[in-house]
Design a protein around this motif. Structure first.
Motif, mmCIF file in Angstrom:
data_model
loop_
_atom_site.group_PDB
_atom_site.id
_atom_site.type_symbol
_atom_site.label_atom_id
_atom_site.label_comp_id
_atom_site.label_asym_id
_atom_site.label_seq_id
_atom_site.Cartn_x
_atom_site.Cartn_y
_atom_site.Cartn_z
ATOM 1 N N ARG A 82 0.829 -1.193 0.000
ATOM 2 C CA ARG A 82 0.000 0.000 0.000
ATOM 3 C C ARG A 82 0.872 1.255 0.000
ATOM 4 O O ARG A 82 1.869 1.334 0.706
ATOM 5 N N ARG A 83 0.498 2.204 -0.756
ATOM 6 C CA ARG A 83 1.263 3.431 -0.905
ATOM 7 C C ARG A 83 0.578 4.536 -0.123
ATOM 8 O O ARG A 83 -0.569 4.883 -0.404
ATOM 9 N N ILE A 84 1.246 5.106 0.854
ATOM 10 C CA ILE A 84 0.672 6.188 1.654
ATOM 11 C C ILE A 84 1.268 7.498 1.158
ATOM 12 O O ILE A 84 2.482 7.657 1.071
ATOM 13 N N SER A 135 -4.297 5.514 2.081
ATOM 14 C CA SER A 135 -3.421 5.738 0.937
ATOM 15 C C SER A 135 -3.655 7.055 0.226
ATOM 16 O O SER A 135 -2.716 7.767 -0.078
ATOM 17 N N HIS A 153 -4.250 2.689 -3.609
ATOM 18 C CA HIS A 153 -3.790 1.592 -2.737
ATOM 19 C C HIS A 153 -3.145 0.475 -3.532
ATOM 20 O O HIS A 153 -3.238 0.354 -4.694
#
Length: 153
Positions: free
Chosen positions: A17-19, A132, A153
């Motif tokens: 997951r990319r925040i 995200s 996400h």
């Protein structure tokens, strides 16, 4: 199989997951608004059509009698034919009214009340935020809808 080699699906998903930080979220929101603005205005594809007099008119009665209508639709046709985009209207206002008050010079003081947050899916007040992309949601159902649509996400 060694236990150190196994990885749970939940941990794998959390690592993938990319925040985003606040600046990236603002850039994403600005790009989304620009895309909406591009989709919002289109020239009328039927503006240059010439109608034949032999075609039956839609306002004719079904029993063959024609009802006479005044030509009050001329203004509506004019509005539809010469519609302007928001950018064109702003440019026209800057030329016609360069001195304040105008759209670009209008300012409002900050609100005394706290900011209200609304669900990005249904529009109801909400308390939760997507980790995200920062979009707001109000329930598990709206979270599922948000994740089905393009989220980061």
């Amino acid at each position: 199989m060694n236990s150190s080699q196994r990885e749970s699906v939940r941990q794998k998903d959390a690592n993938a997951r990319r925040i985003l930080d606040e600046a990236a979220r603002r850039r994403r929101a600005r790009k989304a608004l620009e895309a909406l603005e591009q989709d919002n205005f289109h020239d009328d594809p039927h503006a240059n059509l010439v109608l034949s007099k032999k075609i039956p008119k839609f306002e004719e009665a079904l029993d063959g009698k024609q009802t006479r209508r005044r030509k009050s639709k001329n203004f509506e046709n004019f509005k539809q034919r010469f519609r302007k985009s928001f950018a064109q209207l702003l440019e026209e206002e800057q030329v016609n009214r360069p001195e304040p008050p105008n759209y670009t010079s209008a300012l409002v003081p900050p609100s005394k009340f706290p900011e209200r947050h609304f669900c990005a899916v249904c529009g109801f007040p909400c308390n939760y935020t997507c980790l995200s992309c920062g979009a707001r949601y109000c329930s598990v159902k709206c979270l599922g809808t948000h994740q089905d649509t393009p989220c980061l996400h």
